[in-house]
Scaffold this motif. Sequence first.
Motif, PDB file in Angstrom:
ATOM      1  N   ARG A 221       2.095   1.696  -3.664  1.00  0.00           N
ATOM      2  CA  ARG A 221       0.987   2.210  -4.183  1.00  0.00           C
ATOM      3  C   ARG A 221       0.599   3.870  -4.302  1.00  0.00           C
ATOM      4  O   ARG A 221       0.692   4.616  -5.084  1.00  0.00           O
ATOM      5  CB  ARG A 221      -0.313   1.538  -3.941  1.00  0.00           C
TER       6      ARG A 221
ATOM      7  N   GLU B  43       0.873  -1.399  -0.110  1.00  0.00           N
ATOM      8  CA  GLU B  43      -0.047   0.133   0.056  1.00  0.00           C
ATOM      9  C   GLU B  43       0.686   1.370  -0.067  1.00  0.00           C
ATOM     10  O   GLU B  43       0.600   2.293  -0.673  1.00  0.00           O
ATOM     11  CB  GLU B  43      -0.906  -0.050   1.211  1.00  0.00           C
TER      12      GLU B  43
ATOM     13  N   LYS C 246      -2.685   6.778  -4.721  1.00  0.00           N
ATOM     14  CA  LYS C 246      -3.669   6.593  -4.341  1.00  0.00           C
ATOM     15  C   LYS C 246      -3.988   5.419  -3.243  1.00  0.00           C
ATOM     16  O   LYS C 246      -3.074   4.845  -3.174  1.00  0.00           O
ATOM     17  CB  LYS C 246      -4.675   6.240  -5.729  1.00  0.00           C
ATOM     18  N   SER C 247      -4.897   5.343  -2.628  1.00  0.00           N
ATOM     19  CA  SER C 247      -5.162   4.328  -1.657  1.00  0.00           C
ATOM     20  C   SER C 247      -6.568   4.138  -1.459  1.00  0.00           C
ATOM     21  O   SER C 247      -7.606   5.252  -1.623  1.00  0.00           O
ATOM     22  CB  SER C 247      -4.497   4.680  -0.377  1.00  0.00           C
ATOM     23  N   ASP C 248      -7.067   2.764  -1.000  1.00  0.00           N
ATOM     24  CA  ASP C 248      -8.363   2.607  -0.683  1.00  0.00           C
ATOM     25  C   ASP C 248      -8.807   3.107   0.517  1.00  0.00           C
ATOM     26  O   ASP C 248      -9.874   3.289   1.062  1.00  0.00           O
ATOM     27  CB  ASP C 248      -8.523   1.075  -0.864  1.00  0.00           C
ATOM     28  N   ASP C 249      -7.717   3.407   1.510  1.00  0.00           N
ATOM     29  CA  ASP C 249      -7.979   3.631   2.812  1.00  0.00           C
ATOM     30  C   ASP C 249      -7.548   5.230   2.909  1.00  0.00           C
ATOM     31  O   ASP C 249      -6.372   5.518   2.636  1.00  0.00           O
ATOM     32  CB  ASP C 249      -7.182   3.103   3.580  1.00  0.00           C
ATOM     33  N   GLU C 250      -8.222   6.464   2.884  1.00  0.00           N
ATOM     34  CA  GLU C 250      -8.150   7.573   2.973  1.00  0.00           C
ATOM     35  C   GLU C 250      -7.189   7.976   4.167  1.00  0.00           C
ATOM     36  O   GLU C 250      -6.406   8.877   4.073  1.00  0.00           O
ATOM     37  CB  GLU C 250      -9.421   8.730   3.190  1.00  0.00           C
TER      38      GLU C 250
END
Length: 343
Positions: free
Chosen positions: A36, A33, A42-46
Motif C-alpha cells: 500500500r 501495508e 499512504k499508511s494508517d501508521d505514520e
Amino acid sequence: MTGRLLIGCLLLAVAGCLILNIGIGSVAIPPGEIVRILLDGKSDDEAWLYIVREIRLPKALTAILVGSGLSVSGLQMQTLFRNPLAGPSELGITAGAGLGVATVMLSGGSAASLYAIRQLGLSGSWLIVAMASLGSAAVLLLVLMIAGRLKDNVVLLLVGVMIGTMTLSLISIWQYFSQPEQLQEYLMWTFGSLGGVVDDHLTVLASVVAFGLLLAYASSKALNALLLGEQYARSMGLTVGRARTIILLSTSLLTGSITAFCGPVAFVGIAVPHLTRALLGTSNHRLLIPASALLGSVLLLLCDSIAQLPGTQAVLPINIVTSLFGAPVVIWMIVRRHNFRSV
C-alpha cells in the motif's frame, strides 16, 4: 524452463524479496501495508510510512543496484578473460577506490590533496565518494592505457591483479602509520554498507549503474563472440580492441561507483554468473546479462534481509553475509569443474 520465462520468474522474485526486505527489521511491517505504501504512498501508521520511504526503501533499492551491477561486472570479466574465477575486483578498481577512501580516513582529511575537492564544497560522505571515485578512475585509466598495448587478455588480467596488489600495499603502509581511531573508521568502510545511500547519493548511483548496465547489454554480441576466443571473434568481424575497451569501461563504472558509495562487497561478482549459467543452461549474453542482474538483485536483497538479524536490534555488515554465501558457491564451482577450464 525457457530463458524468457526464467527472467519473468526472477522479476517476480525481485518484487517478493523487495517486500520481504522492507518488512524485516527492528520494527516488523506487514507485507500488505508495504504494498500500500509503495503503490499509494499512504499508511494508517505514520511511523511505518516514514520507515519505509526514508530508511528501508532507499536501502532496498541500493541492494538491487549493487547486486545487478556487480553480477554483470563479474559476468563480463569471466567472459572477457575466459577465467571462471575472474571478478570485478581483479582489475584493481576496488583497490583504487579503497586508496581514495584511505586518503580521506587515514589522513584525518587534512591531506593537501583534498584541498581542491573541499573548494568544490564537498565534505563528509560526498568527500569519501569523490575520493573513492577518483581512485577507481585513476586505476581505470591506467588499465585502459595498458590494455591498448597488450593483445593478450590473460596477461592483462595478471597486470590488473598486480596493480591491485600494489595499491593494497600502499594502503597497508598508510594503515601502519595511522592512528587507531582512523584505522577503525577505515575498517568499518571495508565491511560494506547499503544503508548510507540516500537522496542525491541514490540518484547518482542509479544513473551510473544504469549507464554501465546499458553498455554491458550493448556488448552482448561482442561477449558472445569472445566466448570462443579472440581469433574467432576477429574472424566474425569484431574489432577486439574496441570491444574490450567498452567492456572494461562498463565494468569499471559499475564496480567503481558501487565501491565508492557502498564499500567493497565480496563474492557477488564471482558467484552470481555461475548460478545464472546453471539456471539458464545457455551462454547467450542477451539472456545472461539481464538474468544475472535480476539474480544478483535477489541475492543482495536476501543477504541484506539476513544481515538485519530479524528480531534483534543488531545489523551485520553486508560483506560478511555475501562472503558466507559466495565462498561456498565458488568452492562448488571449482569442485564441479575439477580444473580451471575457460568459461
